[in-house]
Scaffold this active site. Structure first.
Site: not given
Ligand code: GAL
Length: 663
Positions: A161, A318
């Site tokens: 990210e 994610e």
């Molecule tokens: C994203 C990140 C992850 C985790 C996740 C939580 O921003 O890449 O490592 O922190 O959010 O929602």
């Protein structure tokens, strides 16, 4: 061998049949060794095919300057491979270890006020620090050398990210890099002075050396300096992505490289339309922000991501199985919601559905963030629903590799308009670019009309109707392109505060909407934003907030609606100028999702665009098409009857998704 080709882009490197990938971030370094075997066993039970590994493992992989410990990662990679699970291996550069920041505090970012951003969380590094870059690339080289030939390695995951926490850095490194960037853009300081309008407030520069990032100032910093700093900051992180990619391509030319974007409503600093060509396949992270349009926002983001990927499959890196940990109140997902969220991404072209994270952490800031395997263990409703989703994705394997079928309607999404329309020192600070775009999307969904969300640089000409909400920044080339689109029979719809400035944030003179004035056949002399408590009525039964315009008609224009209250009673509120077979329409106020829902049929009618769904399903169901698969997504919390749809079950359950094969 790739499993399926996505020319000219690449997909994961692994053998085997085309499939939808399923998995998560995996952080085995947070757990004792004996847990790893349980992990791989449970992953297999859940149908996991891929994990993103070592994202935050720098301190473990390089415990001291230049000393590496790969033994544990070797073991995890081997275990996963033996379990039939592929790896999207991170370059591990997202969170610099304490030894590095202790030795080189000059890599720490500096905020707008001049305060140091200290270590203690993550992403505490300056995108432009040469010292950080050197250490990061050294680690990338070591990892790529070690794992080049590992059979589990399916893709590289650059950093993580990029820009989530460190995009705007105002340090001296940033100042030096910003000046170089400006020199490359403008060539001479005179050209910069012109672009930035520095005749205003005695801001004229005599040399590039005098220029600074827009640090905290006595009043509004120069708007073009702000715009260029945004462009520069997005570019600086893109440069970091390229630098890591260069090392990876040198050492592992056959392994695709990606990084996880954050295409979602609250995140605008990275211009992903400009980044998309830098990765072998597009990957995105998406989290639901609660609210009445939460589901539509997910669909909007997935849709835009699919179009950033040029219609080709992309990777959902994610999302969450249930609650996150970073909102004021973190809501658990309702039954069916997780699968609907995941499958909505697939519906918009994702060939991989992954979560943050595999096993819910026991310690650390994310211990209350949901995961595939919750604190409660495998004997939990959440784990059972994860396993069900894995099965569902296996059954959907025939969808893998298929492209999204373009819609007739496109919503133009423009990062620079997002940035500039929300700058300070404007007619109102209440305007929200993304909200207006999303309201149009919701209105089209409410009408059952399939729509693409497309970046400005995308294939706009293919759409019969093009909606350009708050298209604020319109360089001459874009104005020309839109004129040609309409002249060629396209139907353009735009809104308040569009066509106002050029690429330097200089106002187009002669009356608003500047660059689009003649095309729309209207002229506006002054902006007329509304106070929070104010609203205006229109004679089509809708209500406007936020903004109004006193429109003078200058061409052969139809008035689709007039104001019936407020300052501009009886004047035009919504106009449409027919141009040959095409047209150019203007909406001068914020109608919100409801008002736009009732307006949309009148705007789409002349273009001959109608819903592809049976009447009873319009609004309740979202339709997307990938090749010969129709995805029907229940937008509501109630069952919807599907009678009359060939091949469909009688009922689509609340929050459910059905995929139909159509010939
Ligand atoms: C994203 C990140 C992850 C985790 C996740 C939580 O921003 O890449 O490592 O922190 O959010 O929602």
């Amino acid at each position: 061998m790739t499993s399926h080709e996505h020319s000219p882009r690449r997909w994961l490197r692994h053998a085997g049949a085309a499939r939808l990938e399923f998995g998560a971030d995996y952080n085995p370094d947070q757990w004792p060794r004996e847990v790893w075997d349980d992990d791989v066993r449970a992953m297999r039970e859940a149908g996991v095919t891929i994990v993103s590994l070592a994202i935050f493992s720098w301190a473990r992989l390089e415990p001291r300057d230049g000393e590496y410990d790969f033994a544990w990662l070797d073991e995890v990679m081997d275990l996963l491979h033996t379990g039939g699970i592929s790896v999207d291996l991170a370059t591990a550069t997202a969170s610099p270890p304490p030894w590095l920041t202790a030795k080189h505090p000059e890599i720490l970012p500096v905020n707008r006020e001049g305060a140091t951003v200290w270590p203690g969380a993550r992403q505490h590094w300056r995108p432009t620090s040469p010292v950080f870059r050197e250490h990061a690339l050294r680690l990338v080289r070591a990892l790529a050398t070690r794992y080049a030939g590992h059979p589990a390695l399916a893709a590289w995951h650059v950093n993580n990210e990029l820009g989530c926490h460190n995009v705007y850095d105002f340090s001296d490194d940033a100042a030096v890099a910003f000046r170089d960037w400006l020199r490359a853009r403008y060539g001479t300081v005179e050209a910069l002075n012109h672009a930035w309008g520095t005749a205003f407030w005695s801001q004229r520069y005599d040399s590039f050396a005098e220029v600074l990032p827009p640090r905290i100032a006595a009043s509004h910093p120069n708007p073009t300096q702000q715009l260029d700093f945004r462009r520069f900051s997005s570019d600086a992180l893109k440069e970091h992505l390229r630098a890591e990619r260069t090392v990876l391509r040198e050492l592992t030319p056959d392994v695709p490289v990606t990084t996880n974007f954050m295409v979602m409503s609250g995140m605008n600093p990275m211009n992903y339309a400009d980044w998309a060509a830098e990765v072998d396949f597009v990957a995105n992270d998406h989290y639901v922000i609660p609210g009445p349009q939460a589901r539509d926002e997910l669909s909007f983001s997935a849709n835009l991501t699919g179009n950033l990927a040029g219609g080709r499959p992309w990777f959902l890196m994610e999302h969450s199985t249930s609650a996150v940990n970073w909102q004021p109140v973190n809501l658990a997902k309702k039954p069916g919601e997780m699968a609907r969220d995941s499958l909505t991404h697939v519906a918009h072209g994702a060939d991989a559905v992954c979560f943050f994270q595999w096993r819910q952490s026991r310690a650390g800031a994310e211990k209350y963030h949901s995961a595939m395997l919750p604190h409660a263990g495998t004997g939990s409703a959440l784990f059972r629903s994860v396993t069900d989703l894995g099965k569902r994705l296996r059954d959907l394997a025939p969808v893998a590799g298929s492209e999204r079928t373009p819609a007739d309607v496109g919503i133009v999404f423009d990062w620079e308009s997002w940035w500039v329309s929300e700058h300070d020192s404007h007619p109102t600070d209440r305007l929200r670019y993304h909200r207006e775009a999303l309201d149009w999307y919701t209105a089209l969904l409410n009408n059952g009309v399939r729509t693409d969300v497309v970046p400005t640089g995308g294939p706009l000409e293919r759409y019969r109707v093009l909606i350009a909400p708050i298209l604020h920044v319109v360089p001459e080339a874009l104005a020309e392109r839109l004129r040609a689109y309409v002249a060629g029979g396209g139907h353009l719809i735009t809104t308040y505060f569009s066509g106002i400035v050029d690429e330097n944030d200089h106002v187009w003179l002669g009356g608003y909407p500047g660059a689009l004035r003649d095309l729309l056949g209207i002229r506006i002399e002054e902006f007329a934003p509304l106070l929070d408590a104010e609203s205006v009525e229109l004679d089509n039964g809708t209500t406007g907030t936020l903004w109004t315009d006193r429109i003078d008609i200058t061409g052969e224009v139809e008035v689709l609606a007039r104001y019936t209250s407020g300052e501009y009673t009886d004047r035009a509120a919504i106009t449409r100028r027919p141009v040959g077979a095409g047209s150019a329409a203007y909406v001068s106020t914020r109608l919100g999702p409801e008002g736009l829902t009732s307006l949309v049929p009148a705007l789409l009618g002349p273009a001959g665009v109608v819903s592809e769904l049976p009447e009873a399903l319009r609004g309740a169901v979202e339709l997307t098409i990938r090749g010969d698969h129709w995805f029907l997504i229940n937008r509501t919390d109630a069952p919807v009857g599907l009678d009359g749809l060939p091949g469909a079950p009688a009922v689509l359950d609340a929050r459910a998704v059905v995929v139909l094969k159509r010939d």
